[in-house]
Design a protein around this motif. Structure first.
Motif, PDB file in Angstrom:
ATOM      1  N   SER A  52       0.820  -1.218   0.000  1.00 12.82           N
ATOM      2  CA  SER A  52       0.000   0.000   0.000  1.00 12.82           C
ATOM      3  C   SER A  52       0.852   1.266   0.000  1.00 12.82           C
ATOM      4  O   SER A  52       0.358   2.358  -0.252  1.00 12.82           O
ATOM      5  N   ILE A  53       2.134   1.092   0.276  1.00 14.47           N
ATOM      6  CA  ILE A  53       3.053   2.235   0.307  1.00 14.47           C
ATOM      7  C   ILE A  53       3.613   2.453  -1.097  1.00 14.47           C
ATOM      8  O   ILE A  53       3.859   1.502  -1.833  1.00 14.47           O
ATOM      9  N   SER A  54       3.839   3.691  -1.450  1.00 14.94           N
ATOM     10  CA  SER A  54       4.308   3.993  -2.807  1.00 14.94           C
ATOM     11  C   SER A  54       5.668   3.344  -3.065  1.00 14.94           C
ATOM     12  O   SER A  54       6.494   3.190  -2.156  1.00 14.94           O
ATOM     13  N   GLN A  55       5.888   2.975  -4.318  1.00 16.14           N
ATOM     14  CA  GLN A  55       7.153   2.344  -4.698  1.00 16.14           C
ATOM     15  C   GLN A  55       8.335   3.255  -4.415  1.00 16.14           C
ATOM     16  O   GLN A  55       9.411   2.794  -4.038  1.00 16.14           O
ATOM     17  N   PHE A  56       8.116   4.546  -4.604  1.00 20.87           N
ATOM     18  CA  PHE A  56       9.187   5.517  -4.366  1.00 20.87           C
ATOM     19  C   PHE A  56       9.754   5.371  -2.952  1.00 20.87           C
ATOM     20  O   PHE A  56      10.963   5.330  -2.740  1.00 20.87           O
ATOM     21  N   ILE A  57       8.860   5.248  -1.971  1.00 23.16           N
ATOM     22  CA  ILE A  57       9.289   5.105  -0.577  1.00 23.16           C
ATOM     23  C   ILE A  57       9.877   3.713  -0.334  1.00 23.16           C
ATOM     24  O   ILE A  57      10.903   3.568   0.336  1.00 23.16           O
ATOM     25  N   ARG A  58       9.259   2.707  -0.895  1.00 21.36           N
ATOM     26  CA  ARG A  58       9.719   1.328  -0.665  1.00 21.36           C
ATOM     27  C   ARG A  58      11.108   1.102  -1.250  1.00 21.36           C
ATOM     28  O   ARG A  58      11.969   0.471  -0.619  1.00 21.36           O
ATOM     29  N   TYR A  59      11.348   1.604  -2.457  1.00 24.98           N
ATOM     30  CA  TYR A  59      12.667   1.444  -3.073  1.00 24.98           C
ATOM     31  C   TYR A  59      13.734   2.187  -2.273  1.00 24.98           C
ATOM     32  O   TYR A  59      14.865   1.710  -2.116  1.00 24.98           O
ATOM     33  N   THR A  60      13.373   3.374  -1.772  1.00 25.65           N
ATOM     34  CA  THR A  60      14.328   4.145  -0.963  1.00 25.65           C
ATOM     35  C   THR A  60      14.659   3.396   0.323  1.00 25.65           C
ATOM     36  O   THR A  60      15.812   3.391   0.776  1.00 25.65           O
ATOM     37  N   ALA A  61      13.649   2.763   0.904  1.00 21.42           N
ATOM     38  CA  ALA A  61      13.883   1.971   2.112  1.00 21.42           C
ATOM     39  C   ALA A  61      14.800   0.788   1.824  1.00 21.42           C
ATOM     40  O   ALA A  61      15.663   0.434   2.634  1.00 21.42           O
ATOM     41  N   TYR A  62      14.653   0.168   0.650  1.00 20.61           N
ATOM     42  CA  TYR A  62      15.519  -0.956   0.288  1.00 20.61           C
ATOM     43  C   TYR A  62      16.966  -0.482   0.146  1.00 20.61           C
ATOM     44  O   TYR A  62      17.905  -1.172   0.594  1.00 20.61           O
ATOM     45  N   LEU A  63      17.154   0.692  -0.450  1.00 23.53           N
ATOM     46  CA  LEU A  63      18.518   1.231  -0.570  1.00 23.53           C
ATOM     47  C   LEU A  63      19.123   1.492   0.806  1.00 23.53           C
ATOM     48  O   LEU A  63      20.336   1.357   0.993  1.00 23.53           O
ATOM     49  N   TYR A  64      18.250   1.857   1.756  1.00 20.88           N
ATOM     50  CA  TYR A  64      18.753   2.028   3.120  1.00 20.88           C
ATOM     51  C   TYR A  64      19.259   0.690   3.663  1.00 20.88           C
ATOM     52  O   TYR A  64      20.302   0.623   4.326  1.00 20.88           O
ATOM     53  N   LEU A  65      18.537  -0.375   3.376  1.00 24.05           N
ATOM     54  CA  LEU A  65      18.977  -1.699   3.822  1.00 24.05           C
ATOM     55  C   LEU A  65      20.293  -2.104   3.178  1.00 24.05           C
ATOM     56  O   LEU A  65      21.100  -2.810   3.784  1.00 24.05           O
ATOM     57  N   VAL A  66      20.519  -1.674   1.938  1.00 25.10           N
ATOM     58  CA  VAL A  66      21.800  -1.965   1.277  1.00 25.10           C
ATOM     59  C   VAL A  66      22.947  -1.400   2.111  1.00 25.10           C
ATOM     60  O   VAL A  66      24.003  -2.025   2.247  1.00 25.10           O
ATOM     61  N   ALA A  67      22.712  -0.227   2.697  1.00 21.47           N
ATOM     62  CA  ALA A  67      23.751   0.412   3.507  1.00 21.47           C
ATOM     63  C   ALA A  67      23.821  -0.155   4.919  1.00 21.47           C
ATOM     64  O   ALA A  67      24.909  -0.316   5.480  1.00 21.47           O
ATOM     65  N   GLN A  68      22.661  -0.511   5.521  1.00 21.43           N
ATOM     66  CA  GLN A  68      22.645  -0.854   6.939  1.00 21.43           C
ATOM     67  C   GLN A  68      22.062  -2.229   7.270  1.00 21.43           C
ATOM     68  O   GLN A  68      22.266  -2.734   8.375  1.00 21.43           O
ATOM     69  N   GLY A  69      21.335  -2.810   6.334  1.00 22.05           N
ATOM     70  CA  GLY A  69      20.650  -4.059   6.650  1.00 22.05           C
ATOM     71  C   GLY A  69      21.520  -5.301   6.483  1.00 22.05           C
ATOM     72  O   GLY A  69      22.669  -5.235   6.052  1.00 22.05           O
ATOM     73  N   THR A  70      20.926  -6.430   6.809  1.00 20.62           N
ATOM     74  CA  THR A  70      21.643  -7.703   6.671  1.00 20.62           C
ATOM     75  C   THR A  70      21.489  -8.238   5.252  1.00 20.62           C
ATOM     76  O   THR A  70      20.512  -7.936   4.548  1.00 20.62           O
ATOM     77  N   LEU A  71      22.441  -9.036   4.846  1.00 16.65           N
ATOM     78  CA  LEU A  71      22.374  -9.646   3.518  1.00 16.65           C
ATOM     79  C   LEU A  71      21.156 -10.562   3.422  1.00 16.65           C
ATOM     80  O   LEU A  71      20.518 -10.666   2.370  1.00 16.65           O
ATOM     81  N   GLU A  72      20.823 -11.209   4.522  1.00 10.54           N
ATOM     82  CA  GLU A  72      19.654 -12.090   4.552  1.00 10.54           C
ATOM     83  C   GLU A  72      18.377 -11.310   4.242  1.00 10.54           C
ATOM     84  O   GLU A  72      17.524 -11.751   3.469  1.00 10.54           O
ATOM     85  N   SER A  73      18.240 -10.105   4.843  1.00 10.63           N
ATOM     86  CA  SER A  73      17.067  -9.265   4.589  1.00 10.63           C
ATOM     87  C   SER A  73      17.020  -8.819   3.135  1.00 10.63           C
ATOM     88  O   SER A  73      15.948  -8.778   2.510  1.00 10.63           O
ATOM     89  N   LEU A  74      18.173  -8.486   2.590  1.00  8.95           N
ATOM     90  CA  LEU A  74      18.224  -8.042   1.196  1.00  8.95           C
ATOM     91  C   LEU A  74      17.784  -9.157   0.254  1.00  8.95           C
ATOM     92  O   LEU A  74      17.056  -8.917  -0.716  1.00  8.95           O
ATOM     93  N   ARG A  75      18.224 -10.382   0.546  1.00 10.68           N
ATOM     94  CA  ARG A  75      17.813 -11.528  -0.278  1.00 10.68           C
ATOM     95  C   ARG A  75      16.304 -11.744  -0.176  1.00 10.68           C
ATOM     96  O   ARG A  75      15.610 -11.929  -1.180  1.00 10.68           O
ATOM     97  N   LYS A  76      15.805 -11.715   1.042  1.00 10.85           N
ATOM     98  CA  LYS A  76      14.398 -12.003   1.291  1.00 10.85           C
ATOM     99  C   LYS A  76      13.485 -10.992   0.598  1.00 10.85           C
ATOM    100  O   LYS A  76      12.408 -11.347   0.106  1.00 10.85           O
ATOM    101  N   LEU A  77      13.920  -9.732   0.537  1.00 10.72           N
ATOM    102  CA  LEU A  77      13.064  -8.666   0.008  1.00 10.72           C
ATOM    103  C   LEU A  77      13.434  -8.248  -1.413  1.00 10.72           C
ATOM    104  O   LEU A  77      12.904  -7.260  -1.928  1.00 10.72           O
ATOM    105  N   SER A  78      14.314  -8.991  -2.063  1.00 12.39           N
ATOM    106  CA  SER A  78      14.808  -8.589  -3.387  1.00 12.39           C
ATOM    107  C   SER A  78      13.693  -8.517  -4.431  1.00 12.39           C
ATOM    108  O   SER A  78      13.760  -7.728  -5.373  1.00 12.39           O
TER     109      SER A  78
END
Length: 668
Positions: A52-78
């Protein structure tokens, strides 16, 4: 920074936007782009997973995970990510992984997604320059290692949109160790890049360090190789001949300039202020051209006061002085200060020939051109008179075509201000008022008169206002909308009883006498049909050919009154009374025959003619005068107001009227 248990975002009731403690979704994106800040990762993951959240916000949040999140989270949400997406700084997932030093994430991105190492940010920096700028030597080594050696095979020969390559990028970000590695020979474990690399303008590492105020790395760059430095000369120049002194001045690097000028034995570089580039631009002109006001103040301050002791009246090789340099480089704030009096904290320069500055500005800067005209106008007003200033401005308008319409608007506004000052005086300076009004009129026909008229209305001088409005209304040179505006104002003054008309002209004495009438008496006049009918007839011509909504509304009100009805809300399509037709005809046949073509009058006259014809043939029964005059809605019989004994007399009167109207050339 937010505590781990702090809610990063909330939804509103309709789930239409996100907020962070009242912050909008857009601001949330800005926060998520700050990759160095630690947020609650589970909440960031929740943003990415929420469709329900705009893609613009969701993609930006994913880029934040690239910098701070775990590799496991990045795989799960790819599957929720578009890996071609980049943020407002032009950063893709690959570049964020590099700058964050996440080699594992970088490898995963390149092996498992469609991410590319060819991505560049908004400054044109690719993977190699990003690794250098963010001091990631291990990732840099992997990036430039040949693919045959399990690397990515990128070249160090990369530059951004400014022509900044690897060496200059290291200098910009003060990466001394990285710079050493880049310039060390390959046999000694380095990359073998030349230290004397330059950007698009010929600026080498020394000049870039001076421009950006990187004093520590500037010291290393100019230290001799024997002492472990890079051995570059402090006397370096770019393609234009700008050295470290001029570069520091241009960029407002006061601390760097101070060290450059300090004697060597005091730990400085022993440079001098008396330098020029290839165009003859000295520190003073350089500061002016780059808008460095505080730097200029220091340069021209005397040495006894701790300044540079330079002179402000200087010229370059082409003869351009300080004022001209400010104009050429569109430095408006600098120009203002240069021309401001010293008592106002300015530099007190005098524009000996303003036309030269105007000629330059007409080719380089619209805003400076307009400012210069208004500046000279005010100077002439102070030194001489507004008459002299207006005459000068008229010459400029004739001689220069540059942004003429904008200049006209500015001059009109200024003339109005001066005019208002005179109008506000208890004793009017009529010659000045006429001169200023005429000045506005020459720039825009009608504006000056309308402005004066509105002033006189404000001060209840209705006769003066009427004359100004009437001159606009009757002037074919004025634009139609201005004439219509004047007509409406004239109509209002007459209708409300502030103006008396005699034989089609303003009766000044009677109009001024009406100024003594009190409001209760005015209200009583408004209930008098004869008075209101006369006012309406006087005013009718000022709505002629005016199709505006207000004019139509007034015209409807007038037609109701001319139907002998004072309640202007009770009839939608009234018929004029016979008295109204007669008085209208008698007034305008003498004063303005064109008004006899007015639709309402023609219709009323034709109705009267038809009625009389019906009377003559006997097809209409004639009622008594008393019974007909009770019809206040304006019936056809009430229109004539005849008695049983009057039809033949009335018939001859109207026949005479018809012949007179036809004699005017008006078609009814």
């Amino acid at each position: 920074m937010f505590a781990a248990n702090h809610s990063l975002f909330t939804h509103n009731a309709k789930n239409t936007h996100l907020s962070l403690n009242g912050i909008s979704g857009f601001e949330l994106v800005q926060l998520l782009e700050k990759h160095e800040v630690l947020y609650n990762l589970s909440e960031v993951e929740a943003i990415i997973s929420d469709p329900s959240i705009s893609q613009f916000i969701r993609y930006t949040a994913y880029l934040y995970l690239v910098a701070q999140g775990t590799l496991e989270s990045l795989r799960k949400l790819s599957s929720e990510m578009d890996f071609s997406y980049y943020n407002s700084a032009g950063l893709s997932a690959v570049l964020i992984a590099i700058r964050s030093g996440r080699s594992d994430v970088l490898s995963w991105l390149l092996e498992n997604t469609d991410s590319s190492l060819q991505a560049k940010d908004s400054q044109g920096r690719g993977a190699v320059l990003t690794a250098i700028a963010f001091n990631q030597p291990d990732i840099l080594e992997k990036l430039v290692k040949p693919q045959s050696e399990n690397g990515y095979g990128l070249s160090l020969d990369e530059s951004d949109i400014n022509g900044y390559g690897a060496v200059i990028t290291a200098v910009l970000h003060e990466r001394a160790e990285m710079l050493q590695r880049l310039t060390k020979s390959r046999r000694h474990g380095g990359y073998g890049l030349p230290i004397n690399a330059t950007d698009n303008y010929g600026n080498n590492a020394v000049l870039i360090a001076a421009a950006k105020g990187r004093q520590a790395i500037l010291r290393e760059l100019t230290k001799s190789k024997k002492k472990g430095g890079f051995g570059l000369s402090i006397k370096a120049k770019n393609h234009t001949g700008n050295d470290t002194v001029l570069i520091s001045v241009a960029n407002g690097q006061m601390a760097t300039l101070t060290n450059l000028l300090k004697k060597k034995k005091q730990g400085g570089y022993g440079r001098k202020l008396q330098v020029k580039n290839n165009h003859g631009s000295c520190p003073v002109l350089t500061a002016i051209g780059n808008g460095q006001i505080e730097m200029l103040r220091w340069l021209v301050k005397t040495r006894t006061e701790g300044g540079g002791g330079l002179s402000l009246p200087v010229q370059n090789n082409r003869g351009y002085d300080a004022l001209q340099i400010a104009v050429i480089n569109d430095q408006l704030d600098m120009l203002r200060l240069l021309l401001s009096d010293k008592s106002e904290n300015g530099f007190g320069l005098i524009a000996n020939d303003i036309r030269i500055l105007l000629q330059i500005a007409a080719e380089t800067s619209e805003r400076i051109y307009l400012w210069l005209v208004m500046y000279e106008f005010e100077q002439r007003t102070k030194a001489h008179s507004s008459h002299d200033a207006i005459a000068w401005a008229s010459v400029i308008l004739n001689d220069f075509e540059f942004c003429r319409e904008k200049l006209k608007s500015m001059l009109i506004a200024r003339y109005r201000e001066i005019l208002q000052g005179h109008l506000d005086q208890p004793a009017h300076n009529k010659p000045e008022i006429h001169m200023l009004t005429d000045a506005v009129e020459k720039l825009s026909a009608g504006d000056g008169r309308l402005y004066c008229a509105s002033h006189f209305i404000e001060y209840s001088d209705f006769t003066a206002a009427f004359e100004y409005y009437h001159s606009v209304f009757a002037d074919p040179i004025c634009a139609a909308e201005k004439r219509e505006q004047a007509g409406i104002e004239l109509t209002n003054m007459i209708y409300n009883g502030y103006i008396v008309i005699s034989d089609g002209k303003l009766d000044i004495s009677k109009s001024k006498a009406r100024m003594q009438i009190k409001e209760p008496e005015r209200r009583q006049e408004g209930k008098n049909l004869e008075i209101m009918r006369q006012r309406v007839i006087w005013a009718y011509e000022f709505l002629h050919n005016n199709s505006s909504a207000f004019a139509n509304s007034m015209r409807n009100r007038f037609n109701i009154i001319l139907s002998d009805i004072l309640d202007t809300t009770c009839v939608s399509e009234p018929d004029w009374s016979a008295d109204s037709v007669r008085q209208f005809y008698e007034y305008y046949s003498r004063h303005n025959a064109a008004m006899l073509t007015e639709a309402a009058f023609k219709r009323a006259f034709q109705n009267m003619t038809k009625l009389l014809e019906a009377q003559q043939t006997g097809s209409l029964s004639i009622k008594s005068a008393d019974s007909t005059r009770q019809n206040t809605a304006g019936s056809t019989w009430g229109l004539f107001g005849q008695t049983k004994d009057e039809p033949r007399i009335q018939d001859s009167l109207l026949q005479g009227t018809a012949s007179k109207i036809q004699g005017t050339g008006c078609t009814l």
